[in-house]
Design an enzyme around this catalytic site. Structure first.
Site, PDB file in Angstrom:
ATOM      1  N   GLU A 108      25.110  22.244  24.273  1.00  0.00           N
ATOM      2  CA  GLU A 108      24.164  22.996  23.542  1.00  0.00           C
ATOM      3  C   GLU A 108      23.443  22.790  23.031  1.00  0.00           C
ATOM      4  O   GLU A 108      22.433  23.745  22.381  1.00  0.00           O
ATOM      5  CB  GLU A 108      25.084  23.729  24.683  1.00  0.00           C
ATOM      6  CG  GLU A 108      25.908  24.190  23.682  1.00  0.00           C
ATOM      7  CD  GLU A 108      26.273  25.988  23.444  1.00  0.00           C
ATOM      8  OE1 GLU A 108      26.696  26.227  24.685  1.00  0.00           O
ATOM      9  OE2 GLU A 108      27.026  26.328  22.617  1.00  0.00           O
ATOM     10  N   ARG A 163      33.085  31.113  34.622  1.00  0.00           N
ATOM     11  CA  ARG A 163      33.854  30.394  33.086  1.00  0.00           C
ATOM     12  C   ARG A 163      34.482  31.679  32.852  1.00  0.00           C
ATOM     13  O   ARG A 163      34.243  32.637  33.161  1.00  0.00           O
ATOM     14  CB  ARG A 163      32.343  30.563  32.184  1.00  0.00           C
ATOM     15  CG  ARG A 163      32.950  29.996  30.746  1.00  0.00           C
ATOM     16  CD  ARG A 163      31.575  29.511  29.702  1.00  0.00           C
ATOM     17  NE  ARG A 163      31.743  30.854  29.036  1.00  0.00           N
ATOM     18  CZ  ARG A 163      31.074  31.154  28.144  1.00  0.00           C
ATOM     19  NH1 ARG A 163      30.519  30.068  27.045  1.00  0.00           N
ATOM     20  NH2 ARG A 163      32.072  31.842  26.946  1.00  0.00           N
ATOM     21  N   ARG A 178      24.604  19.432  28.835  1.00  0.00           N
ATOM     22  CA  ARG A 178      24.146  20.833  28.657  1.00  0.00           C
ATOM     23  C   ARG A 178      23.223  21.239  28.172  1.00  0.00           C
ATOM     24  O   ARG A 178      23.038  22.468  27.211  1.00  0.00           O
ATOM     25  CB  ARG A 178      25.314  21.267  27.856  1.00  0.00           C
ATOM     26  CG  ARG A 178      26.717  21.717  28.634  1.00  0.00           C
ATOM     27  CD  ARG A 178      27.000  22.165  29.439  1.00  0.00           C
ATOM     28  NE  ARG A 178      27.183  23.765  28.251  1.00  0.00           N
ATOM     29  CZ  ARG A 178      27.037  25.591  29.059  1.00  0.00           C
ATOM     30  NH1 ARG A 178      25.740  25.212  30.288  1.00  0.00           N
ATOM     31  NH2 ARG A 178      26.435  26.061  27.866  1.00  0.00           N
ATOM     32  N   HIS A 190      34.254  26.096  22.751  1.00  0.00           N
ATOM     33  CA  HIS A 190      33.506  26.066  21.558  1.00  0.00           C
ATOM     34  C   HIS A 190      34.159  25.406  19.966  1.00  0.00           C
ATOM     35  O   HIS A 190      33.698  25.703  19.583  1.00  0.00           O
ATOM     36  CB  HIS A 190      33.353  27.271  21.541  1.00  0.00           C
ATOM     37  CG  HIS A 190      31.773  28.418  21.016  1.00  0.00           C
ATOM     38  ND1 HIS A 190      31.314  28.353  19.551  1.00  0.00           N
ATOM     39  CD2 HIS A 190      30.758  28.286  21.914  1.00  0.00           C
ATOM     40  CE1 HIS A 190      30.340  28.452  19.905  1.00  0.00           C
ATOM     41  NE2 HIS A 190      29.549  29.158  20.897  1.00  0.00           N
ATOM     42  N   GLU A 215      24.221  27.783  33.418  1.00  0.00           N
ATOM     43  CA  GLU A 215      25.139  28.321  33.368  1.00  0.00           C
ATOM     44  C   GLU A 215      23.751  30.034  33.752  1.00  0.00           C
ATOM     45  O   GLU A 215      22.539  29.823  33.390  1.00  0.00           O
ATOM     46  CB  GLU A 215      24.987  28.597  32.098  1.00  0.00           C
ATOM     47  CG  GLU A 215      25.679  29.927  30.682  1.00  0.00           C
ATOM     48  CD  GLU A 215      25.629  29.611  29.967  1.00  0.00           C
ATOM     49  OE1 GLU A 215      25.631  28.427  28.900  1.00  0.00           O
ATOM     50  OE2 GLU A 215      26.547  30.029  28.610  1.00  0.00           O
ATOM     51  N   ASP A 271      35.198  26.953  28.351  1.00  0.00           N
ATOM     52  CA  ASP A 271      33.659  26.737  26.512  1.00  0.00           C
ATOM     53  C   ASP A 271      34.956  27.181  25.536  1.00  0.00           C
ATOM     54  O   ASP A 271      35.319  27.997  25.084  1.00  0.00           O
ATOM     55  CB  ASP A 271      33.002  27.349  26.727  1.00  0.00           C
ATOM     56  CG  ASP A 271      32.088  26.568  25.190  1.00  0.00           C
ATOM     57  OD1 ASP A 271      32.311  25.844  24.482  1.00  0.00           O
ATOM     58  OD2 ASP A 271      31.177  27.562  25.193  1.00  0.00           O
ATOM     59  N   TRP A 331      32.690  27.851  14.109  1.00  0.00           N
ATOM     60  CA  TRP A 331      33.088  28.844  15.223  1.00  0.00           C
ATOM     61  C   TRP A 331      32.710  28.503  16.214  1.00  0.00           C
ATOM     62  O   TRP A 331      31.697  27.734  17.209  1.00  0.00           O
ATOM     63  CB  TRP A 331      30.984  29.766  14.660  1.00  0.00           C
ATOM     64  CG  TRP A 331      31.728  30.745  15.912  1.00  0.00           C
ATOM     65  CD1 TRP A 331      32.539  32.085  15.880  1.00  0.00           C
ATOM     66  CD2 TRP A 331      30.355  30.745  16.562  1.00  0.00           C
ATOM     67  NE1 TRP A 331      31.836  33.015  17.018  1.00  0.00           N
ATOM     68  CE2 TRP A 331      31.269  32.325  17.565  1.00  0.00           C
ATOM     69  CE3 TRP A 331      30.086  30.268  17.257  1.00  0.00           C
ATOM     70  CZ2 TRP A 331      30.170  32.698  18.335  1.00  0.00           C
ATOM     71  CZ3 TRP A 331      28.910  31.199  17.496  1.00  0.00           C
ATOM     72  CH2 TRP A 331      29.053  32.149  18.572  1.00  0.00           C
TER      73      TRP A 331
HETATM   74  O1  LIG Z   1      27.042  29.737  26.328  1.00  0.00           O
HETATM   75  C1  LIG Z   1      27.784  29.184  25.848  1.00  0.00           C
HETATM   76  O2  LIG Z   1      28.015  28.282  26.272  1.00  0.00           O
HETATM   77  C2  LIG Z   1      27.682  29.297  24.305  1.00  0.00           C
HETATM   78  O3  LIG Z   1      28.435  29.023  24.112  1.00  0.00           O
HETATM   79  C3  LIG Z   1      27.082  30.381  23.999  1.00  0.00           C
HETATM   80  C4  LIG Z   1      26.878  30.186  22.285  1.00  0.00           C
HETATM   81  O4  LIG Z   1      27.726  30.286  21.673  1.00  0.00           O
HETATM   82  C5  LIG Z   1      25.379  30.858  21.560  1.00  0.00           C
HETATM   83  O5  LIG Z   1      24.445  30.499  23.156  1.00  0.00           O
HETATM   84  C6  LIG Z   1      25.330  31.205  20.722  1.00  0.00           C
HETATM   85  O6  LIG Z   1      23.892  31.467  20.129  1.00  0.00           O
HETATM   86 MG   LIG Z   2      29.021  26.293  25.015  1.00  0.00          MG
END
Ligand SMILES: O=C(O)C(=O)C[C@H](O)[C@H](O)CO
Ligand SMILES: [Mg+2]
Length: 424
Positions: free
Chosen positions: A284, A169, A305, A234, A361, A232, A424
């Site tokens: 996630e 990644r 995920r 995010h 991951e 990512d 975020w």
């Molecule tokens: O590992 C990832 O894909 C993430 O996005 C990590 C996250 O920001 C993280 O787990 C937040 O606690």
């Molecule tokens: Mg992530």
């Protein structure tokens, strides 16, 4: 006793010993430790002296799960038969009334994983055997390469390739933006929960969209198409911006583009899908199948995920995986460092079994963390291998854990350049 109907008698494989006497839950306790970062671990002990452990870490909100477990879950566990994993899961899920959500589902996950650990230990088998046995020998993992700018990130990806990773990644600082998501201070470790009060970061989608496709073009022209590359976003983009990004990244053939837009509205992915063939991964932050059902059933994503710790443990995640398999959606378990080695260990067993496995991951834990959680999973040549010790193969050194007291830390927040709060 012969029933007189003439059927053949089943001979006992246990020579008369009854393996089915209850394993009574005698005690359970929560261990909070911070060997470099905070972890919440549940340890369940049974009448037979067998214990199991489960991860309950919720990054930046750890103590809320500690309270949920200590005040509401542990009191109802004592005296139950640890072998009845399904019934205990249903009791904690249906019986909660205020069901779902990250706190509840992490608490349930911790109990569930500890119980699977106990059952596997009681039967003397590694967890993957209980799930149905291995579907593969090793589990493909991706590592996290990041850098402050394009050149640093390209070099970081090269170091991961040299270290044997087959999938990487890539996250990078964006020109004109300070503190980009995914960019750490050291080379191999990145911890977003970095301060007692949330760090404020600034985000600009136009600056990011100007930069990112060029990074992946450079990575492909430098390293070719053999390594799998992932990214990512995010949760930062709107659906139409995500569609634009997916389209621009198509020539770089990513393994997946993750969290391109928040999935609170699952329909948002329809728009992205109409515009791009870049594979999409999400989940996630999901806690139950209900967060993912429409995405999976409408084939709006390619990888789910959800993690064992985030979504109620193995009992629930395997249902999600089975449902996803009907639609050719594959797993891609979250595995950042805030998921403890207990979750990593359980995940490697799960991934070894799950037929529709995609990728796992793997963000390396610090040496301090690895010492507190001795484990038998191992990384070799881009793959992760589950160990063969009974259970999920991860323990906790409680004496050592006690040397690392809890430190309040929160995740950052993001604002647009004009000050507007953003994801975020
Ligand atoms: O590992 C990832 O894909 C993430 O996005 C990590 C996250 O920001 C993280 O787990 C937040 O606690
Ligand atoms: Mg992530």
């Amino acid at each position: 006793m012969d029933d007189g109907l003439g059927g053949a008698k089943l001979s006992s494989p246990t020579n008369g010993a009854n393996p089915y006497k209850p394993l009574e839950i005698r005690a359970a306790r929560v261990i909070v430790t911070s060997p470099g970062r905070n972890f919440v671990t549940l340890k369940i002990e049974t009448s037979e002296g067998i214990y199991g452990i489960g991860d309950a870490t919720l990054n930046g909100r750890e103590l809320s799960v500690v309270s949920y477990l200590e005040d509401h879950v542990i009191p109802v566990l004592i005296g139950r038969d640890a072998r009845r994993i399904e019934d205990i899961w249903q009791y904690l899920y249906r019986g909660a009334y205020w069901r779902r959500g990250p706190v509840t589902m992490r608490a349930i996950a911790a109990v569930d994983v500890a119980l699977w650990d106990i059952k596997a230990k009681a039967l003397g088998v590694p967890l993957y055997d209980l799930l149905g046995g291995k579907s593969r020998d090793g589990v493909l993992v991706y590592g996290h390469a990041n850098g402050g700018d394009l050149n640093e990130t390209v070099e970081a990806v090269g170091r991961y390739i040299e270290a044997g990773y087959k999938a990487i990644r890539a996250q990078s600082g964006v020109p004109g933006l300070k503190l980009a998501y995914g960019v750490g201070r050291g080379d191999l470790y990145y911890e977003p929960a970095d301060a007692t009060l949330p760090t404020e970061t600034v985000w600009s989608t136009p600056k990011y969209l100007d930069f990112l496709p060029g990074l992946f073009e450079k990575l492909r022209s430098t390293y070719g198409f053999e390594p799998h590359l992932l990214h990512d976003a995010h949760h930062r983009l709107t659906p139409i911006e995500a569609a634009q990004l997916g389209k621009m990244l198509e020539p770089s053939r990513l393994f997946w583009l993750e969290d391109a837009t928040p999935a609170e509205n699952q329909d948002a992915f329809k728009l992205i899908r109409q515009h791009t063939t870049t594979p999409l991964a999400v989940g996630e932050v999901f806690n139950t199948i209900w967060d993912a059902k429409d995405l999976i059933q409408n084939q709006l994503i390619d990888y789910i995920r959800m993690s064992i710790v985030g979504s109620g443990g193995i009992t629930h995640l395997r249902r999600v995986a089975d449902f996803a398999s009907l639609y050719q959606v594959r797993t891609g378990c979250h595995g950042a460092t805030d998921l403890s080695p207990v979750t990593m260990g359980a995940a490697v067993h799960f991934d070894s079994w799950v037929p529709n496995f995609g990728m796992q991951e793997y963000m390396r834990h610090s040496p301090e963390t690895d010492e507190v959680f001795p484990h038998d999973y191992r990384f070799e040549n881009g793959l992760m291998f589950a160990g063969d010790t009974p259970g999920h193969g991860v323990d906790i050194d409680e004496k050592l854990a006690a040397k690392y007291p809890y430190k309040p830390k929160q995740l950052p927040v993001a604002r647009l350049e004009d000050g507007t709060m953003w994801n975020w």
